[in-house]
Design an enzyme around this catalytic site. Structure first.
Site, PDB file in Angstrom:
ATOM      1  N   CYS A   1     -36.552 -27.365  76.606  1.00  0.00           N
ATOM      2  CA  CYS A   1     -36.045 -28.572  77.254  1.00  0.00           C
ATOM      3  C   CYS A   1     -36.637 -28.801  78.635  1.00  0.00           C
ATOM      4  O   CYS A   1     -36.442 -29.873  79.215  1.00  0.00           O
ATOM      5  CB  CYS A   1     -34.529 -28.498  77.353  1.00  0.00           C
TER       6      CYS A   1
ATOM      7  N   GLY B   1     -32.365 -28.075  60.416  1.00  0.00           N
ATOM      8  CA  GLY B   1     -33.717 -27.650  60.742  1.00  0.00           C
ATOM      9  C   GLY B   1     -34.010 -27.756  62.227  1.00  0.00           C
ATOM     10  O   GLY B   1     -34.626 -26.869  62.822  1.00  0.00           O
TER      11      GLY B   1
END
Length: 224
Positions: free
Chosen positions: A59, A96
């Protein structure tokens, strides 16, 4: 996506594409079929044959990209560097995406236990509070600040102001009462629709928008 952001940035900075002599693409791989995005993005943006670099730090990828570009300019290796952050997370299922986010951590000691980036941040927040005495009000100010800047950006996910009181009154989703949940997911801007994942250690609710899920530890915040 990259071209739209890049074109707007050029207009805002009053810079011509021909002035750019290098680019840094900030993108985590494996969320879509393009394994190495930097060269492809640079080609689409018309930046070839100038050097391009791909950086990834989960991130924090865009922040790392800015620092990398600053280093390239400060060292006088380049004069003008484009920093392009782009990520496509719609080709995989929520499960996923969640699994890939978890693998940004240690694949031996962290991700096998079902951790995701939101869970990591929740644990970091709790540890910071315990070590430095950080308060819930201080953390709420981060949301207030982010919303303030979002109001100035027509492309921001959130463009309405919010007060510390509103943040503190939002639903508490941490057993330790340190983190709270606002009406929409801060990662994907979708309303918080969740589904159950049962039959494993990772039982809990998962955001259908981005895969953000709960922390598995019983005494740390469940969401960020």
């Amino acid at each position: 996506m990259a071209f739209e952001a890049y074109s707007s940035a050029l207009d805002d900075a009053d810079v011509e594409s021909s002035e750019i002599d290098g680019s840094v693409v900030c993108s985590a791989t494996h969320y879509d079929k393009q394994r190495s995005p930097a060269g492809v993005v640079a080609e689409y943006l018309g930046l070839n044959p100038q050097p391009t670099f791909n950086v990834e730090a989960a991130c924090a990828s865009s922040a790392v990209g800015l620092r990398t570009a600053w280093a390239l300019v400060s060292s006088k290796l380049h004069d003008v560097v484009a920093v392009v952050g782009v990520q496509k997370m719609t080709e995989l299922s929520s499960e996923g995406i969640q699994e890939l986010m978890g693998r940004a951590g240690d694949v031996m000691w962290e991700s096998p236990f079902g951790t995701t980036m939101p869970a990591y941040y929740a644990m970091y927040a709790t540890a910071h509070m315990a070590k430095y005495g950080t308060t819930e009000e201080q953390m709420a100010l981060v949301t207030v600040k982010n919303r303030k800047y979002g109001m100035k950006n027509p492309n921001a996910m959130f463009q309405k102001p919010i007060s510390v009181e509103e943040v503190l009154k939002s639903t508490c989703i941490s057993p330790t009462e340190t983190l709270r949940l606002l009406p929409k997911c801060r990662r994907c801007r979708m309303p918080h629709h969740h589904k159950r994942r049962e039959g494993s250690q990772a039982d809990g609710q998962t955001c259908m928008g981005c895969g953000a899920g709960p922390c598995l530890e019983p005494n740390v915040p469940r969401w960020t």
